[in-house]
Each structure stands twice: as C-alpha cells, then as structure tokens.
Design an enzyme around this catalytic site. Structure first.
Site, PDB file in Angstrom:
ATOM      1  N   THR A 137      -9.106  13.472   6.434  1.00 42.83           N
ATOM      2  CA  THR A 137      -7.661  13.336   6.263  1.00 42.83           C
ATOM      3  C   THR A 137      -7.012  14.714   6.200  1.00 42.83           C
ATOM      4  O   THR A 137      -7.688  15.742   6.186  1.00 42.83           O
ATOM      5  CB  THR A 137      -7.339  12.584   4.960  1.00 42.83           C
ATOM      6  OG1 THR A 137      -7.821  13.364   3.842  1.00 42.83           O
ATOM      7  CG2 THR A 137      -7.998  11.212   4.936  1.00 42.83           C
ATOM      8  N   ILE A 172       0.833  -1.202   0.000  1.00 42.30           N
ATOM      9  CA  ILE A 172       0.000   0.000   0.000  1.00 42.30           C
ATOM     10  C   ILE A 172       0.863   1.244   0.000  1.00 42.30           C
ATOM     11  O   ILE A 172       1.835   1.342   0.751  1.00 42.30           O
ATOM     12  CB  ILE A 172      -0.977   0.008   1.199  1.00 42.30           C
ATOM     13  CG1 ILE A 172      -1.845   1.272   1.158  1.00 42.30           C
ATOM     14  CG2 ILE A 172      -0.266  -0.155   2.529  1.00 42.30           C
ATOM     15  CD1 ILE A 172      -3.033   1.235   2.080  1.00 42.30           C
ATOM     16  N   LYS A 187      -7.423  12.043 -11.376  1.00 45.26           N
ATOM     17  CA  LYS A 187      -8.314  10.977 -10.924  1.00 45.26           C
ATOM     18  C   LYS A 187      -9.180  10.446 -12.071  1.00 45.26           C
ATOM     19  O   LYS A 187      -9.512   9.248 -12.103  1.00 45.26           O
ATOM     20  CB  LYS A 187      -9.183  11.474  -9.775  1.00 45.26           C
ATOM     21  CG  LYS A 187      -8.392  11.774  -8.499  1.00 45.26           C
ATOM     22  CD  LYS A 187      -7.622  10.566  -8.007  1.00 45.26           C
ATOM     23  CE  LYS A 187      -6.928  10.814  -6.680  1.00 45.26           C
ATOM     24  NZ  LYS A 187      -6.184   9.632  -6.171  1.00 45.26           N
ATOM     25  N   TYR A 217      -6.095  17.847  -9.995  1.00 44.69           N
ATOM     26  CA  TYR A 217      -6.575  16.708  -9.214  1.00 44.69           C
ATOM     27  C   TYR A 217      -7.688  15.974  -9.962  1.00 44.69           C
ATOM     28  O   TYR A 217      -7.659  14.734 -10.076  1.00 44.69           O
ATOM     29  CB  TYR A 217      -7.065  17.188  -7.852  1.00 44.69           C
ATOM     30  CG  TYR A 217      -7.463  16.071  -6.909  1.00 44.69           C
ATOM     31  CD1 TYR A 217      -6.496  15.317  -6.253  1.00 44.69           C
ATOM     32  CD2 TYR A 217      -8.807  15.767  -6.691  1.00 44.69           C
ATOM     33  CE1 TYR A 217      -6.860  14.292  -5.396  1.00 44.69           C
ATOM     34  CE2 TYR A 217      -9.179  14.748  -5.834  1.00 44.69           C
ATOM     35  CZ  TYR A 217      -8.201  14.010  -5.183  1.00 44.69           C
ATOM     36  OH  TYR A 217      -8.564  12.990  -4.330  1.00 44.69           O
TER      37      TYR A 217
END
Length: 237
Positions: A175, A8, A142, A138
C-alpha cells in the site's frame, strides 16, 4: 429487497479500495467512507468524511437502510511521522491517535447504536503487539485498537449483545503506507532494511488478497473464535 450491507473506512486507496470493489463483486451494498472516491457502481455510495475532523465525525450518521447483515470495517489508518519519539511533532502524533483510534471508537459506537446486529472488523497491525522503533504513535494507536476490541468483545458476551468484533492484523500489504515506510532514513527507522527486503523479494500481499481474506474471515467466523487475529493464518488456496 434486503441485502448484506458493508461500511468501510479509508476507501481512497489500498486495502479499503480493494475491499470496496471485492465486496461489491460479492453482492454487498457498500458504503465507502473517506476523503476521496474513485468507484462508480449501482450498489455503492460514497460518504465523505475526514477522520481527523472530530466535528465532522460527530455529524456523521450511518445509513438506516434495511439489510440482512451489517458489517463495519474500520480500515482507515495513517503511519504518521517516522522518527524517534523525542524528535516527533506532538500534533502529528495526536493526529495519528485521532485517525487510528479515536475516530474508530466513535464510528464503532455509532454503528452499534444504528443497526440491530452486526460484525465489526478493526484493521490493526502486528505493530500493535510489539514495539517498532520510529513508530511510537502508530504502535500505541494499534495497541489501543487491540485492547479496545478485546474489551468490547467481552462486553458483547456479558451483556448478550448481537455483535461480533475482531481486531485483524493484515500482514505486510503493498500500500501507500509501505511506500512511505521505505522512504524513511535509517536514522528515522532503524529496521528499514527489513521492509526493503520484503518489497524486493515480493513478499508483500496485494490489497486484493487482503480483501479476499477479510471476506473469507467474515464467512467463516466460527472457525476463528479469538478476537485478535492475523490474516497470515488464512490460506486461500
């Protein structure tokens, strides 16, 4: 003894850190890939790698340890500058594309070449399927992850390859990236009020919940045949 092995990226904090800890609790051997580490565990190994450094990525190799199941979670990602495109620093945009997409594809290819079979989970975003003002790099990165994942899924099926790939939007998670987003001005990010509302009304998922949902997905893949997925569709309780 063979065991399930997880690789990961982005284990320094947030979703990556939560996943590393959760999968260790499930008995996985975990290889954490990132720039810093805070985990000490007998079944954990940290692999130092800066995903913005192409030369470092070219030298990176996955462990050849025997396992029963191999999983790669491409989790690392950066939001980059939040501002109208014409005000953006192009070098910053290039770094966003490098970390969020180019590094992901390089690691994915090396993973496929290194293990006999496996599962690849690319952490995407709802911003990969719709425009968000101020997030041009961004959103583009994505969206690229999504179409890359769909293309690779078609190739796996056509060439009868023993791999599964999903591009997973985790939803809105509490986050460091969310903290950065909320600091943007209204001029930089016209939709900032929506994200402040999500935070103030406690609608953000904890990274630990996201880790549990990713584990559930991995253990119920037959239930989710689509390549593009949202973790919002998974109810744990």
């Amino acid at each position: 003894m063979n065991r399930d092995i997880l690789f990961i990226t982005g284990v320094s904090s947030g979703i990556g850190l939560a996943c590393a800890r959760f999968f260790l609790d499930q008995g996985y051997k975990v290889y954490g890939i990132g720039r810093s580490n805070s985990i000490t565990h007998e079944n954990y190994q940290f692999l130092l790698l800066d995903l913005s450094d192409n030369e470092a990525i070219s030298r990176f190799r996955f462990s050849d340890e025997d396992g029963e199941k191999y999983v790669l979670i491409n989790n690392a990602g950066v939001i980059g500058e939040i501002c109208p495109f014409w005000e953006a620093d192009l070098s910053n945009m290039q770094q966003v594309i490098q970390v969020n997409f180019v590094a992901l594809t390089e690691l994915t290819q090396r993973f496929i070449q290194s293990v006999p079979s496996g599962i690849i989970l690319n952490i995407s975003s709802g911003a990969g399927q719709r425009p968000v003002k101020g997030w041009s790099a961004y959103c583009a990165s994505k969206a690229a992850v999504n179409l890359f994942s769909e293309t690779l899924a078609d190739e796996f099926e056509h060439y009868n390859q023993p791999f599964t790939i999903k591009s997973v939007a985790p939803g809105v998670v509490d986050t460091n990236m969310q903290t950065t987003i909320r600091k943007a001005t209204k001029n930089e990010f016209p939709d900032r009020a929506d994200f402040h509302h999500l935070y103030e009304s406690q609608q953000l998922d904890a990274p630990e919940v996201t880790a549990q949902k990713l584990y559930y997905l991995l253990t119920h893949l037959d239930t989710y045949p689509a390549t593009l997925l949202s973790l919002r569709s998974i109810e744990l309780y």
